[in-house]
Motif scaffolding. Structure first.
Motif, PDB file in Angstrom:
ATOM      1  N   ALA A   7       0.805  -1.273   0.126  1.00 34.40           N
ATOM      2  CA  ALA A   7      -0.115  -0.053   0.173  1.00 34.40           C
ATOM      3  C   ALA A   7       0.785   1.381  -0.211  1.00 34.40           C
ATOM      4  N   GLY A   8       1.989   1.333   0.512  1.00 41.38           N
ATOM      5  CA  GLY A   8       2.691   2.499   0.794  1.00 41.38           C
ATOM      6  C   GLY A   8       3.766   2.475  -0.415  1.00 41.38           C
ATOM      7  N   ALA A   9       3.884   1.442  -1.236  1.00 40.45           N
ATOM      8  CA  ALA A   9       5.067   1.648  -1.910  1.00 40.45           C
ATOM      9  C   ALA A   9       4.878   2.569  -3.265  1.00 40.45           C
ATOM     10  N   ARG A  77      -9.226  -5.362  -1.010  1.00 43.40           N
ATOM     11  CA  ARG A  77      -7.662  -4.930  -1.397  1.00 43.40           C
ATOM     12  C   ARG A  77      -8.013  -3.272  -1.507  1.00 43.40           C
ATOM     13  N   ALA A  78      -8.955  -2.804  -1.861  1.00 42.52           N
ATOM     14  CA  ALA A  78      -9.290  -1.158  -2.233  1.00 42.52           C
ATOM     15  C   ALA A  78      -9.415  -0.681  -0.690  1.00 42.52           C
ATOM     16  N   VAL A  79     -10.375  -1.418   0.086  1.00 45.67           N
ATOM     17  CA  VAL A  79     -10.537  -0.717   1.499  1.00 45.67           C
ATOM     18  C   VAL A  79      -9.129  -0.655   2.379  1.00 45.67           C
ATOM     19  N   THR A  80      -8.230  -1.890   2.252  1.00 50.29           N
ATOM     20  CA  THR A  80      -6.940  -1.838   2.824  1.00 50.29           C
ATOM     21  C   THR A  80      -6.059  -0.603   2.428  1.00 50.29           C
ATOM     22  N   VAL A  81      -6.251  -0.578   1.073  1.00 52.61           N
ATOM     23  CA  VAL A  81      -5.053   0.283   0.681  1.00 52.61           C
ATOM     24  C   VAL A  81      -5.613   1.786   0.977  1.00 52.61           C
ATOM     25  N   ARG A  82      -6.896   2.045   0.838  1.00 52.35           N
ATOM     26  CA  ARG A  82      -7.359   3.432   1.178  1.00 52.35           C
ATOM     27  C   ARG A  82      -7.093   3.498   2.726  1.00 52.35           C
ATOM     28  N   ASN A  83      -7.443   2.501   3.510  1.00 53.31           N
ATOM     29  CA  ASN A  83      -7.385   3.108   4.885  1.00 53.31           C
ATOM     30  C   ASN A  83      -5.884   3.049   5.491  1.00 53.31           C
ATOM     31  N   TRP A  84      -4.871   2.306   4.698  1.00 51.24           N
ATOM     32  CA  TRP A  84      -3.314   2.515   5.027  1.00 51.24           C
ATOM     33  C   TRP A  84      -2.985   3.916   4.493  1.00 51.24           C
ATOM     34  N   ARG A  85      -3.365   4.361   3.223  1.00 55.66           N
ATOM     35  CA  ARG A  85      -2.951   5.514   2.790  1.00 55.66           C
ATOM     36  C   ARG A  85      -3.296   6.839   3.642  1.00 55.66           C
ATOM     37  N   PRO A 173      -1.861 -12.562  -5.872  1.00 56.27           N
ATOM     38  CA  PRO A 173      -0.786 -12.815  -4.922  1.00 56.27           C
ATOM     39  C   PRO A 173       0.400 -11.959  -5.022  1.00 56.27           C
ATOM     40  N   GLY A 174       0.710 -11.253  -4.121  1.00 58.86           N
ATOM     41  CA  GLY A 174       1.711 -10.209  -3.925  1.00 58.86           C
ATOM     42  C   GLY A 174       0.997  -8.814  -3.911  1.00 58.86           C
ATOM     43  N   GLY A 175      -0.628  -8.861  -3.526  1.00 60.44           N
ATOM     44  CA  GLY A 175      -1.261  -7.476  -3.314  1.00 60.44           C
ATOM     45  C   GLY A 175      -1.515  -6.633  -4.642  1.00 60.44           C
ATOM     46  N   ALA A 176      -1.166  -7.180  -5.628  1.00 64.79           N
ATOM     47  CA  ALA A 176      -1.525  -6.513  -6.698  1.00 64.79           C
ATOM     48  C   ALA A 176      -3.067  -6.509  -6.951  1.00 64.79           C
ATOM     49  N   ARG A 177      -3.539  -5.569  -7.823  1.00 65.50           N
ATOM     50  CA  ARG A 177      -5.117  -5.736  -8.201  1.00 65.50           C
ATOM     51  C   ARG A 177      -5.405  -6.974  -9.004  1.00 65.50           C
TER      52      ARG A 177
END
Length: 184
Positions: A7-9, A77-85, A173-177
């Motif tokens: 998420a932070g990359a 995935r989208a919720v996790t990325v949004r929350n982290w950012r 796998p790897g966290g990609a969309r």
């Protein structure tokens, strides 16, 4: 788990490249040539340190992963990325500001170091993705173990991981969309 790592990359890489580009405009204290050479070295070292840090903890958590149960809450995935950012936006802004300031002293070096940190996160997520593909299971951190800011995927609060089949969820796998095939 790789989604939280990844998420932070992207923000770190793009903000680092932006800081390096802006910081390369003035001569700085050391000059552009020395700044770019130092920045290149810092990029490689930063990426390697972040990619290799805490690999043992990640591997131990992955080995102890259990199958996700009926009552486990697994987040998109989208919720996790949004929350982290959202939770880390001030840290990203502070890191960008420090990288930009460092890039004015030693041209492009601070920005390239910040981009190296983001690249290291991406490499760590890719390593986790290869592990997930080899074991044919996606690794998940339970939502209640991550705080509202996205948390740390291998932090103290995380005592174990959950695993699902490789086709579960909206993350590859790897966290990609996950790429869906176009229906014909």
């Amino acid at each position: 788990m790789a989604v939280v790592v990844r998420a932070g990359a992207a923000p770190m890489v793009w903000l680092g490249v932006l800081a390096a580009g802006i910081g390369a405009v003035p001569e700085g204290v050391t000059g552009r040539r020395i700044g770019l050479l130092a920045g290149t070295v810092l990029f490689v070292v930063g990426a390697a340190v972040v990619a290799l840090a805490r690999r043992g903890r990640y591997a131990a958590l992955a080995r102890g992963a259990v199958r996700a149960g009926k009552y486990d809450i697994l987040q998109d995935r989208a919720v996790t990325v949004r929350n982290w950012r959202r939770g880390h936006r001030w840290w990203l802004l502070l890191g960008f500001t420090v990288a930009l300031g460092g890039s004015f002293a030693v041209p492009a070096a601070g920005g390239l170091l910040w981009a190296g940190f983001g690249t290291g996160l991406w490499l760590k997520a890719a390593w986790l993705g290869r592990r997930e593909q080899a074991e044919e299971t996606l690794l998940w951190v339970c939502v209640d173990r991550l705080d509202k800011r996205g948390g740390r995927p291998a932090g103290q609060a995380v005592r174990g991981l959950r695993g699902t089949g490789i086709a579960a969820g909206d993350a590859a796998p790897g966290g990609a969309r996950r790429r869906t095939a176009a229906l014909v």
